[in-house]
Design an enzyme around this catalytic site. Structure first.
Site, PDB file in Angstrom:
ATOM      1  N   GLU A  68      48.315  49.665  35.227  1.00 20.21           N
ATOM      2  CA  GLU A  68      48.113  50.660  36.280  1.00 20.21           C
ATOM      3  C   GLU A  68      46.640  51.004  36.334  1.00 20.21           C
ATOM      4  O   GLU A  68      45.984  51.106  35.297  1.00 20.21           O
ATOM      5  CB  GLU A  68      48.905  51.936  35.972  1.00 20.21           C
ATOM      6  CG  GLU A  68      50.377  51.776  36.217  1.00 20.21           C
ATOM      7  CD  GLU A  68      51.207  52.783  35.438  1.00 20.21           C
ATOM      8  OE1 GLU A  68      50.615  53.724  34.863  1.00 20.21           O
ATOM      9  OE2 GLU A  68      52.424  52.615  35.392  1.00 20.21           O
ATOM     10  N   TYR A  94      40.644  42.778  38.030  1.00 21.67           N
ATOM     11  CA  TYR A  94      42.052  42.368  37.931  1.00 21.67           C
ATOM     12  C   TYR A  94      42.424  41.392  39.052  1.00 21.67           C
ATOM     13  O   TYR A  94      43.093  40.383  38.814  1.00 21.67           O
ATOM     14  CB  TYR A  94      42.968  43.591  37.954  1.00 21.67           C
ATOM     15  CG  TYR A  94      42.757  44.524  36.770  1.00 21.67           C
ATOM     16  CD1 TYR A  94      42.605  44.010  35.483  1.00 21.67           C
ATOM     17  CD2 TYR A  94      42.684  45.900  36.934  1.00 21.67           C
ATOM     18  CE1 TYR A  94      42.387  44.845  34.401  1.00 21.67           C
ATOM     19  CE2 TYR A  94      42.469  46.745  35.851  1.00 21.67           C
ATOM     20  CZ  TYR A  94      42.321  46.211  34.590  1.00 21.67           C
ATOM     21  OH  TYR A  94      42.106  47.027  33.511  1.00 21.67           O
ATOM     22  N   ASN A 119      39.203  52.985  41.361  1.00 23.79           N
ATOM     23  CA  ASN A 119      38.461  52.276  40.310  1.00 23.79           C
ATOM     24  C   ASN A 119      38.125  50.852  40.766  1.00 23.79           C
ATOM     25  O   ASN A 119      38.731  49.863  40.350  1.00 23.79           O
ATOM     26  CB  ASN A 119      39.289  52.258  39.015  1.00 23.79           C
ATOM     27  CG  ASN A 119      38.468  51.837  37.814  1.00 23.79           C
ATOM     28  OD1 ASN A 119      37.393  51.259  37.959  1.00 23.79           O
ATOM     29  ND2 ASN A 119      38.987  52.110  36.625  1.00 23.79           N
ATOM     30  N   VAL A 155      34.950  49.011  28.347  1.00 20.72           N
ATOM     31  CA  VAL A 155      33.685  48.471  27.843  1.00 20.72           C
ATOM     32  C   VAL A 155      32.669  49.616  27.835  1.00 20.72           C
ATOM     33  O   VAL A 155      32.640  50.440  28.769  1.00 20.72           O
ATOM     34  CB  VAL A 155      33.192  47.321  28.754  1.00 20.72           C
ATOM     35  CG1 VAL A 155      31.769  46.900  28.395  1.00 20.72           C
ATOM     36  CG2 VAL A 155      34.141  46.126  28.670  1.00 20.72           C
TER      37      VAL A 155
HETATM   38  C1  LIG Z   1      36.712  47.858  34.200  1.00 24.47           C
HETATM   39  C2  LIG Z   1      35.821  47.399  33.072  1.00 24.47           C
HETATM   40  C3  LIG Z   1      36.628  47.163  31.822  1.00 24.47           C
HETATM   41  C4  LIG Z   1      35.162  46.057  33.478  1.00 24.47           C
HETATM   42  O1  LIG Z   1      34.333  45.641  32.406  1.00 24.47           O
HETATM   43  P1  LIG Z   1      32.886  45.016  32.706  1.00 24.47           P
HETATM   44  O2  LIG Z   1      32.342  44.479  31.432  1.00 24.47           O
HETATM   45  O3  LIG Z   1      32.061  46.007  33.416  1.00 24.47           O
HETATM   46  O4  LIG Z   1      33.309  43.845  33.703  1.00 24.47           O
HETATM   47  P2  LIG Z   1      32.652  42.395  33.856  1.00 24.47           P
HETATM   48  O5  LIG Z   1      31.180  42.465  33.683  1.00 24.47           O
HETATM   49  O6  LIG Z   1      33.408  41.440  32.994  1.00 24.47           O
HETATM   50  O7  LIG Z   1      32.932  42.088  35.386  1.00 24.47           O
HETATM   51  C5  LIG Z   1      34.194  41.647  35.806  1.00 24.47           C
HETATM   52  C6  LIG Z   1      34.336  41.901  37.295  1.00 24.47           C
HETATM   53  O8  LIG Z   1      34.477  43.304  37.532  1.00 24.47           O
HETATM   54  C7  LIG Z   1      33.789  43.653  38.736  1.00 24.47           C
HETATM   55  N1  LIG Z   1      32.651  44.491  38.365  1.00 24.47           N
HETATM   56  C8  LIG Z   1      32.306  44.886  37.118  1.00 24.47           C
HETATM   57  N2  LIG Z   1      31.212  45.661  37.164  1.00 24.47           N
HETATM   58  C9  LIG Z   1      30.858  45.760  38.447  1.00 24.47           C
HETATM   59  C10 LIG Z   1      29.805  46.427  39.125  1.00 24.47           C
HETATM   60  N3  LIG Z   1      28.892  47.172  38.477  1.00 24.47           N
HETATM   61  N4  LIG Z   1      29.754  46.332  40.462  1.00 24.47           N
HETATM   62  C11 LIG Z   1      30.658  45.610  41.121  1.00 24.47           C
HETATM   63  N5  LIG Z   1      31.687  44.939  40.531  1.00 24.47           N
HETATM   64  C12 LIG Z   1      31.768  45.018  39.220  1.00 24.47           C
HETATM   65  C13 LIG Z   1      33.311  42.356  39.360  1.00 24.47           C
HETATM   66  O9  LIG Z   1      34.349  41.817  40.138  1.00 24.47           O
HETATM   67  C14 LIG Z   1      33.132  41.504  38.125  1.00 24.47           C
HETATM   68  O10 LIG Z   1      33.204  40.135  38.385  1.00 24.47           O
HETATM   69  P3  LIG Z   1      31.853  39.285  38.674  1.00 24.47           P
HETATM   70  O11 LIG Z   1      30.899  39.623  37.569  1.00 24.47           O
HETATM   71  O12 LIG Z   1      32.327  37.877  38.639  1.00 24.47           O
HETATM   72  O13 LIG Z   1      31.384  39.750  39.995  1.00 24.47           O
HETATM   73  C15 LIG Z   1      34.656  48.399  32.809  1.00 24.47           C
HETATM   74  O14 LIG Z   1      33.989  48.639  34.018  1.00 24.47           O
HETATM   75  C16 LIG Z   1      35.121  49.698  32.202  1.00 24.47           C
HETATM   76  O15 LIG Z   1      35.250  49.814  30.986  1.00 24.47           O
HETATM   77  N6  LIG Z   1      35.330  50.720  33.050  1.00 24.47           N
HETATM   78  C17 LIG Z   1      35.725  52.056  32.554  1.00 24.47           C
HETATM   79  C18 LIG Z   1      37.128  52.040  31.993  1.00 24.47           C
HETATM   80  C19 LIG Z   1      38.112  51.554  33.028  1.00 24.47           C
HETATM   81  O16 LIG Z   1      38.091  52.013  34.170  1.00 24.47           O
HETATM   82  N7  LIG Z   1      38.997  50.633  32.618  1.00 24.47           N
HETATM   83  C20 LIG Z   1      40.032  50.096  33.462  1.00 24.47           C
HETATM   84  C21 LIG Z   1      41.247  50.955  33.372  1.00 24.47           C
HETATM   85  S1  LIG Z   1      42.599  50.263  34.314  1.00 24.47           S
END
Ligand SMILES: CC(C)(COP(=O)(O)OP(=O)(O)OC[C@H]1O[C@@H](n2cnc3c(N)ncnc32)[C@H](O)[C@@H]1OP(=O)(O)O)[C@@H](O)C(=O)NCCC(=O)NCCS
Length: 154
Positions: free
Chosen positions: A111, A123, A116, A79
């Site tokens: 994975e 997950y 992270n 995202v």
């Molecule tokens: C991992 C990723 C896809 C999550 O997307 P996101 O839009 O930020 O996530 P969401 O807002 O849907 O949050 C989902 C859950 O993630 C966790 N989370 C997301 N952002 C967080 C933050 N800033 N602090 C703490 N927990 C967080 C929480 O558990 C959250 O659930 P909750 O909102 O019910 O507490 C995003 O952070 C990302 O793109 N990261 C970089 C790429 C990456 O690492 N991808 C994963 C590779 S395996």
């Protein structure tokens, strides 16, 4: 902003080669060790499932996964950093899981870097369980880092 985004469902469509400028700008911002454009090109060309999520016709995230025989392998879920933490990642993941079900996958594997934390929380809260570890799998700023393998039965 946050509340508005959380109530909006992105639209999803297949990623095209023409999306890669935008995808790469997000990829480079989101990951310390991003995929190259060539990797995305290969994923599209070989027919992996490459989806983008859009809000107002702008790409806000993407997912790359493979649906093989009864298994889905999630290779990339991302995202735009300026929109993270507003529910888009969970929606994108839900779209991947729905697609995997449509292809009769029984299990989804992925994975993730051990460090992270946001991804791990996402997950685990979606029912993924840790099933393995690949030691020193990823490059990191301090040498190498373990990959944790997660799986979820559908
Ligand atoms: C991992 C990723 C896809 C999550 O997307 P996101 O839009 O930020 O996530 P969401 O807002 O849907 O949050 C989902 C859950 O993630 C966790 N989370 C997301 N952002 C967080 C933050 N800033 N602090 C703490 N927990 C967080 C929480 O558990 C959250 O659930 P909750 O909102 O019910 O507490 C995003 O952070 C990302 O793109 N990261 C970089 C790429 C990456 O690492 N991808 C994963 C590779 S395996």
């Amino acid at each position: 902003m946050s509340a508005v985004l959380e109530s909006v469902e992105p639209s999803y469509r297949l990623m095209k080669l023409g999306d890669l400028d935008c995808v790469m700008s997000i990829e480079n911002l989101a990951y310390p060790f991003p995929w190259s454009e060539a990797i995305f090109q290969d994923c599209i060309k070989v027919g992996y499932h490459c989806w983008v999520a859009e809000l107002d016709n702008a790409i806000v995230g993407y997912a790359v996964f493979i649906n093989a025989v009864e298994e889905c392998h999630l290779l990339n879920l991302c995202v735009n950093p300026i929109l993270q933490g507003r529910g888009l990642g969970r929606k994108l993941l839900s779209n991947v899981l729905g697609n995997a079900k449509d292809y009769n996958a029984r299990c989804v594997f992925l994975e993730v870097r051990a460090s992270n934390q946001h991804a791990v929380e996402l997950y685990e809260s979606e029912g993924f369980n840790e099933v393995g570890l690949r030691e020193n799998y990823y490059p990191s700023n301090h040498g190498r880092e373990d990959a944790v393998i997660y799986a979820k039965e559908l």
